[in-house]
Scaffold this active site. Structure first.
Site: not given
Ligand code: PLP
Length: 359
Positions: A51, A131, A159, A182, A218, A304
């Site tokens: 995203t 997806n 994907q 992921h 960071t 999602c």
């Protein structure tokens, strides 16, 4: 990933010895990704996931190139991260958009793209693989249309990575490529953006000068370490091996012979592990709940937006009515999926439907 919660807890921007060690590791991570992608290390930006990569690519490029034009092109089947980012630019910042249609198998026609590009076009964003349906686009062909026209091209390759044969990042013919970890066994909340030099982007986050001044904040070292390991292990030789997946997906596809069950995009070149069905007159959420009672974990359109009952915009774009577009169930196989598990689904699926029809 674990050392970054312990001995290597230092901040890579700190100048003390622990910070410097972590900085060296971060630099090495970037080199390792560049090695797999066959690009420059400076072209790799680590992010918090797809995203963010997509928002950075779309909003950052559009704002930077605004003096040249305001027209953005995308397709009707993109993830909401793309569609909503563009919608925001149109509604709030004076950009214009063209949404390209897709055919019944979810493919964008390169000629449609060529026809849509005008003098004002600054950016095209089209996903490498969908997806919800698994349809794989002819992305390098779409990329070369953009290249010929001198228009910046972004692809959401989330994907695609880990599933299709990868040689180098330039094979997409894209200036910007978004990925997240992921989808190929990396950690959730990890991602990266390829930015082909010398392209410059406006920042979407303001603060420190991290990531060569392109992404303030960071660095999440554990997530980066996990992402880079997954890229090294699972992308050059796809972890979702088509030879192993095909017999399982073919077997699962036989569900479409049940009355009222349709295989989505049956003739498309699809991702090796993705198999979706519609079961009109039964909404996805009810079907997913019924499958869950038997211990089967499936998804509606996009995980999602699981929990939302709105029809899938992807299925609508393929020409399905609202009833069909609200009834998607998607199975994503993993490298550990067994034939016994597929047999279990084949056995339970009819009962799961019957349970709803007779309720
Ligand atoms: N793009 C596609 C094609 C996806 O499937 C997803 C998530 O599943 C995303 C973008 C968003 O990814 P993330 O939730 O990691 O930001």
């Amino acid at each position: 990933m674990l050392p970054f919660f312990g001995d290597f807890y230092g901040n890579p921007s700190s100048i003390h010895s622990v910070g410097r060690k972590v900085r060296a590791f971060l630099d090495d991570c970037r080199e390792r990704v560049a090695g797999v992608w066959k690009c420059k290390a400076s072209e790799v930006v680590f992010t918090s996931g797809a995203t963010e990569s997509i928002n950075m690519a779309i909003c950052g490029t559009a704002r930077f190139l605004k003096p040249k034009g305001r027209h953005i092109i995308t397709s009707a089947v993109e993830h909401h991260a793309v569609l909503h980012a563009i919608e925001y630019l149109v509604n709030k910042e004076g950009f214009e958009k063209t949404i390209l249609p897709v055919d019944v198998e979810g493919m964008v026609n390169p000629q449609d793209l060529e026809n849509a590009i005008c003098d004002n076009t600054i950016l095209v964003s089209i996903m490498a693989a969908n997806n919800e349906t698994g349809t794989i686009q002819s992305i390098s062909e779409l990329g070369s249309v953009c290249r010929r026209s001198g228009v910046c091209f972004h692809t959401d390759a989330v994907q695609w990575f880990g599933k299709e044969p990868f040689d180098n990042i330039l094979q997409f013919n894209a200036d910007l490529v978004s990925i997240c970890g992921h989808k190929f066994y990396g950690p959730k909340g990890s991602g990266a953006l390829f930015i082909r030099s010398p392209l410059l982007l406006d920042p979407i986050l303001f603060g420190g000068s991290h990531e060569n001044e392109r992404r303030a904040g960071t660095e999440n070292m554990s997530a980066i370490a996990g992402l880079v390991e997954a890229i090294s292990l699972f992308v050059p030789s796809p972890v979702f091996d088509r030879k192993l997946m095909t017999p399982l997906v073919d077997k699962l596809s036989s569900l479409h012979s049940l009355p009222g069950v349709n295989l989505v995009c049956p003739s498309a070149n699809r991702l090796s592990n993705t198999c979706s069905f519609t079961v009109p007159k039964i909404d996805s959420i009810t079907l997913l709940a019924s499958l869950d009672l038997d211990g089967i974990c499936a998804s509606s359109g996009s995980a999602c937006s699981a929990g939302s009952l709105s029809p899938s915009h992807v299925l609508s774009a393929l020409g399905n009515n609202d009833n069909e577009a609200s009834s998607l169930v998607r199975f994503s196989l993993g490298r550990e999926t067994t034939e016994d598990e597929i047999n279990f689904v084949l056995d339970k699926f009819p009962t799961a439907i019957e349970r709803i029809r007779t309720a």
